[in-house]
Design an enzyme around this catalytic site. Structure first.
Site, PDB file in Angstrom:
ATOM      1  N   HIS A  42       6.950  44.002 -36.045  1.00 43.23           N
ATOM      2  CA  HIS A  42       7.819  43.221 -36.917  1.00 43.23           C
ATOM      3  C   HIS A  42       9.111  42.917 -36.173  1.00 43.23           C
ATOM      4  O   HIS A  42       9.510  43.652 -35.266  1.00 43.23           O
ATOM      5  CB  HIS A  42       8.144  43.999 -38.187  1.00 43.23           C
ATOM      6  CG  HIS A  42       6.994  44.121 -39.135  1.00 43.23           C
ATOM      7  ND1 HIS A  42       7.167  44.505 -40.450  1.00 43.23           N
ATOM      8  CD2 HIS A  42       5.662  43.916 -38.975  1.00 43.23           C
ATOM      9  CE1 HIS A  42       5.994  44.528 -41.052  1.00 43.23           C
ATOM     10  NE2 HIS A  42       5.060  44.182 -40.176  1.00 43.23           N
ATOM     11  N   GLU A  62      12.215  43.295 -36.883  1.00 45.35           N
ATOM     12  CA  GLU A  62      13.225  44.344 -36.876  1.00 45.35           C
ATOM     13  C   GLU A  62      12.875  45.460 -35.891  1.00 45.35           C
ATOM     14  O   GLU A  62      13.746  45.956 -35.177  1.00 45.35           O
ATOM     15  CB  GLU A  62      13.379  44.951 -38.280  1.00 45.35           C
ATOM     16  CG  GLU A  62      13.806  43.963 -39.346  1.00 45.35           C
ATOM     17  CD  GLU A  62      12.646  43.317 -40.104  1.00 45.35           C
ATOM     18  OE1 GLU A  62      12.844  42.972 -41.282  1.00 45.35           O
ATOM     19  OE2 GLU A  62      11.560  43.151 -39.523  1.00 45.35           O
ATOM     20  N   CYS A 111      10.783  45.492 -44.860  1.00 46.52           N
ATOM     21  CA  CYS A 111       9.698  46.258 -45.492  1.00 46.52           C
ATOM     22  C   CYS A 111       9.987  47.755 -45.337  1.00 46.52           C
ATOM     23  O   CYS A 111      10.948  48.152 -44.671  1.00 46.52           O
ATOM     24  CB  CYS A 111       8.357  45.908 -44.845  1.00 46.52           C
ATOM     25  SG  CYS A 111       8.178  46.540 -43.153  1.00 46.52           S
ATOM     26  N   CYS A 122      10.141  48.970 -41.588  1.00 50.98           N
ATOM     27  CA  CYS A 122      11.353  48.548 -40.888  1.00 50.98           C
ATOM     28  C   CYS A 122      12.586  49.235 -41.460  1.00 50.98           C
ATOM     29  O   CYS A 122      13.473  49.652 -40.706  1.00 50.98           O
ATOM     30  CB  CYS A 122      11.487  47.035 -40.955  1.00 50.98           C
ATOM     31  SG  CYS A 122      10.163  46.183 -40.047  1.00 50.98           S
TER      32      CYS A 122
END
Length: 142
Positions: free
Chosen positions: A46, A48, A76, A79
């Site tokens: 992801h 992040e 999410c 993260c």
């Protein structure tokens, strides 16, 4: 946030869900990332997480005290948890994520009462532009 939106654009161009993130320390960008889960065949890739990894390498520490993370969408749970472990000082994000957001929308990982780290959170920054990128992506998939 403009830089995070540029990263999201890179994700869109690569056929990924258009989410971007940047990490700033002492007014300098020390980490950048955009979603690469499809390209890398990696569910943890992801925006992040990629930005956190790069910032850790650039600063020589897995603790990113004093850093701010800018993300185009509400993080999410994975993260958000990584940001807590990294000791991010401040999170600034664009659009809320009503399906997977772990700041306030679905659950509260960041600033959860039982966790040992608190961070300042500012949501809704350039949310319209972040949402537009996501809508464009998912509309093209239908």
């Amino acid at each position: 946030m403009e830089e995070a939106l540029r990263e999201a654009g890179r994700a869109l161009h690569a056929g990924e869900v258009p989410v971007g993130a940047v990490i700033v320390h002492e007014n300098k960008i020390v980490g950048r990332g955009f979603n690469r889960s499809i390209s890398d065949a990696d569910p943890t890739a992801h925006a992040e997480v990629i930005a956190l990894r790069e910032a850790g390498k650039n600063l020589g520490n897995y603790r990113l005290r004093g850093c701010e993370l800018f993300a185009t969408i509400e993080p999410c749970a994975m993260c958000a948890g990584a940001m807590v472990h990294a000791r991010i000082k401040r999170l600034i994000y664009g659009a809320d994520d009503p399906k997977a957001g772990a700041v306030k929308s679905v659950m509260q990982v960041i600033n959860h009462a039982d966790l040992n780290h608190r961070m300042e959170v500012v949501g809704g920054v350039l949310a319209g532009r972040s949402s537009q990128l996501l809508q464009e992506f998912f509309r093209s998939r239908r």
